[in-house]
Design a protein around this motif. Structure first.
Motif, PDB file in Angstrom:
ATOM      1  N   PRO A   2       7.771  -9.113  44.082  1.00 16.78           N
ATOM      2  CA  PRO A   2       7.580  -9.269  45.522  1.00 16.78           C
ATOM      3  C   PRO A   2       7.389 -10.736  45.928  1.00 16.78           C
ATOM      4  N   THR A   3       7.869 -11.037  47.119  1.00 18.09           N
ATOM      5  CA  THR A   3       7.709 -12.355  47.710  1.00 18.09           C
ATOM      6  C   THR A   3       6.776 -12.230  48.907  1.00 18.09           C
ATOM      7  N   TYR A   4       5.952 -13.254  49.088  1.00 11.67           N
ATOM      8  CA  TYR A   4       4.991 -13.278  50.188  1.00 11.67           C
ATOM      9  C   TYR A   4       5.009 -14.657  50.842  1.00 11.67           C
ATOM     10  N   VAL A   5       4.507 -14.696  52.068  1.00 11.15           N
ATOM     11  CA  VAL A   5       4.273 -15.962  52.755  1.00 11.15           C
ATOM     12  C   VAL A   5       2.772 -16.018  53.038  1.00 11.15           C
ATOM     13  N   ALA A   6       2.146 -17.087  52.561  1.00 12.64           N
ATOM     14  CA  ALA A   6       0.702 -17.261  52.701  1.00 12.64           C
ATOM     15  C   ALA A   6       0.412 -18.408  53.659  1.00 12.64           C
ATOM     16  N   PHE A   7      -0.604 -18.211  54.467  1.00 17.03           N
ATOM     17  CA  PHE A   7      -1.050 -19.227  55.408  1.00 17.03           C
ATOM     18  C   PHE A   7      -2.490 -19.575  55.075  1.00 17.03           C
ATOM     19  N   LEU A   8      -2.719 -20.842  54.772  1.00 22.42           N
ATOM     20  CA  LEU A   8      -4.046 -21.310  54.383  1.00 22.42           C
ATOM     21  C   LEU A   8      -4.777 -21.807  55.624  1.00 22.42           C
ATOM     22  N   ARG A   9      -6.051 -21.478  55.699  1.00 22.43           N
ATOM     23  CA  ARG A   9      -6.858 -21.840  56.863  1.00 22.43           C
ATOM     24  C   ARG A   9      -7.741 -23.050  56.545  1.00 22.43           C
ATOM     25  N   ALA A  10      -7.825 -23.933  57.509  1.00 18.88           N
ATOM     26  CA  ALA A  10      -8.793 -25.037  57.487  1.00 18.88           C
ATOM     27  C   ALA A  10      -8.646 -25.965  56.292  1.00 18.88           C
ATOM     28  N   ILE A  11      -7.422 -26.395  56.039  1.00 19.54           N
ATOM     29  CA  ILE A  11      -7.226 -27.427  55.011  1.00 19.54           C
ATOM     30  C   ILE A  11      -6.727 -28.700  55.678  1.00 19.54           C
ATOM     31  N   ASN A  12      -6.900 -29.812  54.962  1.00 20.24           N
ATOM     32  CA  ASN A  12      -6.481 -31.127  55.431  1.00 20.24           C
ATOM     33  C   ASN A  12      -7.093 -31.480  56.784  1.00 20.24           C
ATOM     34  N   LEU A  13      -8.356 -31.078  56.924  1.00 19.98           N
ATOM     35  CA  LEU A  13      -9.130 -31.407  58.117  1.00 19.98           C
ATOM     36  C   LEU A  13     -10.258 -32.328  57.686  1.00 19.98           C
ATOM     37  N   GLY A  14     -10.098 -33.586  57.926  1.00 24.19           N
ATOM     38  CA  GLY A  14     -11.134 -34.525  57.523  1.00 24.19           C
ATOM     39  C   GLY A  14     -11.060 -34.859  56.039  1.00 24.19           C
ATOM     40  N   ALA A  15     -12.002 -35.640  55.599  1.00 22.23           N
ATOM     41  CA  ALA A  15     -11.977 -36.170  54.236  1.00 22.23           C
ATOM     42  C   ALA A  15     -12.366 -35.151  53.167  1.00 22.23           C
ATOM     43  N   LYS A  16     -13.093 -34.109  53.540  1.00 22.04           N
ATOM     44  CA  LYS A  16     -13.646 -33.209  52.522  1.00 22.04           C
ATOM     45  C   LYS A  16     -12.819 -31.962  52.261  1.00 22.04           C
ATOM     46  N   ARG A  17     -11.797 -31.705  53.027  1.00 21.53           N
ATOM     47  CA  ARG A  17     -11.008 -30.483  52.848  1.00 21.53           C
ATOM     48  C   ARG A  17      -9.544 -30.810  52.572  1.00 21.53           C
ATOM     49  N   LEU A  47       5.757 -17.637  48.006  1.00 23.62           N
ATOM     50  CA  LEU A  47       5.604 -17.420  46.577  1.00 23.62           C
ATOM     51  C   LEU A  47       6.081 -16.034  46.201  1.00 23.62           C
ATOM     52  N   SER A  48       6.441 -15.885  44.958  1.00 22.94           N
ATOM     53  CA  SER A  48       6.679 -14.583  44.353  1.00 22.94           C
ATOM     54  C   SER A  48       5.547 -14.373  43.366  1.00 22.94           C
ATOM     55  N   ILE A  49       5.086 -13.129  43.277  1.00 25.75           N
ATOM     56  CA  ILE A  49       3.964 -12.811  42.401  1.00 25.75           C
ATOM     57  C   ILE A  49       4.048 -11.319  42.082  1.00 25.75           C
ATOM     58  N   PRO A  50       3.700 -10.916  40.869  1.00 26.73           N
ATOM     59  CA  PRO A  50       3.854  -9.505  40.521  1.00 26.73           C
ATOM     60  C   PRO A  50       2.880  -8.561  41.232  1.00 26.73           C
ATOM     61  N   LEU A  51       1.864  -9.067  41.875  1.00 28.24           N
ATOM     62  CA  LEU A  51       0.903  -8.226  42.589  1.00 28.24           C
ATOM     63  C   LEU A  51       1.589  -7.554  43.774  1.00 28.24           C
ATOM     64  N   ARG A  52       1.227  -6.308  44.027  1.00 28.05           N
ATOM     65  CA  ARG A  52       1.892  -5.556  45.094  1.00 28.05           C
ATOM     66  C   ARG A  52       0.983  -5.248  46.276  1.00 28.05           C
ATOM     67  N   SER A  53      -0.250  -5.651  46.211  1.00 32.28           N
ATOM     68  CA  SER A  53      -1.194  -5.424  47.299  1.00 32.28           C
ATOM     69  C   SER A  53      -1.482  -6.755  47.973  1.00 32.28           C
ATOM     70  N   ARG A  54      -1.363  -6.761  49.290  1.00 27.31           N
ATOM     71  CA  ARG A  54      -1.648  -7.990  50.042  1.00 27.31           C
ATOM     72  C   ARG A  54      -3.064  -8.469  49.751  1.00 27.31           C
ATOM     73  N   ALA A  55      -4.020  -7.559  49.707  1.00 29.87           N
ATOM     74  CA  ALA A  55      -5.413  -7.931  49.445  1.00 29.87           C
ATOM     75  C   ALA A  55      -5.560  -8.571  48.069  1.00 29.87           C
ATOM     76  N   THR A  75      -7.162 -17.327  53.101  1.00 32.40           N
ATOM     77  CA  THR A  75      -5.715 -17.212  53.003  1.00 32.40           C
ATOM     78  C   THR A  75      -5.257 -15.902  53.634  1.00 32.40           C
ATOM     79  N   VAL A  76      -4.253 -15.990  54.481  1.00 26.66           N
ATOM     80  CA  VAL A  76      -3.679 -14.835  55.167  1.00 26.66           C
ATOM     81  C   VAL A  76      -2.254 -14.660  54.657  1.00 26.66           C
ATOM     82  N   VAL A  77      -1.944 -13.470  54.160  1.00 29.17           N
ATOM     83  CA  VAL A  77      -0.661 -13.221  53.506  1.00 29.17           C
ATOM     84  C   VAL A  77       0.148 -12.174  54.270  1.00 29.17           C
ATOM     85  N   TYR A  78       1.445 -12.418  54.373  1.00 32.69           N
ATOM     86  CA  TYR A  78       2.399 -11.491  54.985  1.00 32.69           C
ATOM     87  C   TYR A  78       3.589 -11.309  54.057  1.00 32.69           C
ATOM     88  N   THR A  79       4.241 -10.165  54.182  1.00 35.72           N
ATOM     89  CA  THR A  79       5.542  -9.996  53.530  1.00 35.72           C
ATOM     90  C   THR A  79       6.564 -10.718  54.404  1.00 35.72           C
TER      91      THR A  79
END
Length: 179
Positions: A2-17, A47-55, A75-79
């Motif tokens: 399976p292939t998924y599209v992941a969206f990462l939250r709150a990265i590259n905000l300021g020096a610490k993330r 990404l592609s990954i063998p896991l089949r559950s979004r969670a 991280t928020v993942v969608y097919t």
């Protein structure tokens, strides 16, 4: 696999993330992802990954990202099919509003409760609107937008679920490129 599209939250905000694209790829591969690609430096990952559950995919990525960065990366993942549907709905919403100035899409880890949806949608007015469908909330800001009833940050908090936002252009581009 399976292939998924992941969206990462709150990265590259300021020096610490800080979480550069090369590090995102390495951490995604450490989680078991293959065929990893990123788009701009705001946390968009295919990404592609063998896991089949979004969670399970979200949990594997979040654990790898925490280990790699030392901070939590929700991280928020969608097919691909889910993201394609969100992009199509977004285009329909935008095309129906000729005076639209901004269109933000909040990508949601889980669907908000009906009560929370009713509350955010109820804040819509004649210029600005919120539309929620499944795990996506569209914040449509009309001509002359001034912070008021429909405030993007208030919408995110009011939904009561983990969310990250992208604009219409990013979501449409990713759907076309990766889906």
């Amino acid at each position: 696999m399976p292939t998924y599209v992941a969206f990462l939250r709150a990265i590259n905000l300021g020096a610490k993330r800080k979480f550069p694209k090369a590090d995102i790829v390495a951490a995604t591969e450490a989680a078991g992802g293959t065929d990893v690609a990123t788009h701009i430096n705001t946390g968009n990952v295919r990404l592609s990954i063998p896991l089949r559950s979004r969670a399970k995919v979200e949990a594997a990525l979040e654990a790898a990202y925490l280990q790699h960065t030392g901070f939590e990366v929700p991280t928020v993942v969608y097919t691909p099919a889910e993201l394609r549907a969100i992009a199509a709905h977004a285009r329909e919403l935008s095309e129906a509003r000729p005076t639209l100035e901004r269109h933000y899409i909040y990508l949601l880890k889980s669907a908000p409760t009906p009560e929370r949806v009713e509350a955010v949608v109820g804040a819509s007015d004649e210029v600005n609107e919120v539309v929620v469908r499944d795990r996506a909330a569209h914040v449509l800001l009309g001509a002359g937008y001034v912070a008021g009833n429909v405030d993007p940050y208030r919408v995110e908090r009011s939904l009561g679920v983990v969310a990250t936002n992208r604009n219409l252009n990013v979501v449409s581009t990713l759907a076309e490129k990766w889906c």
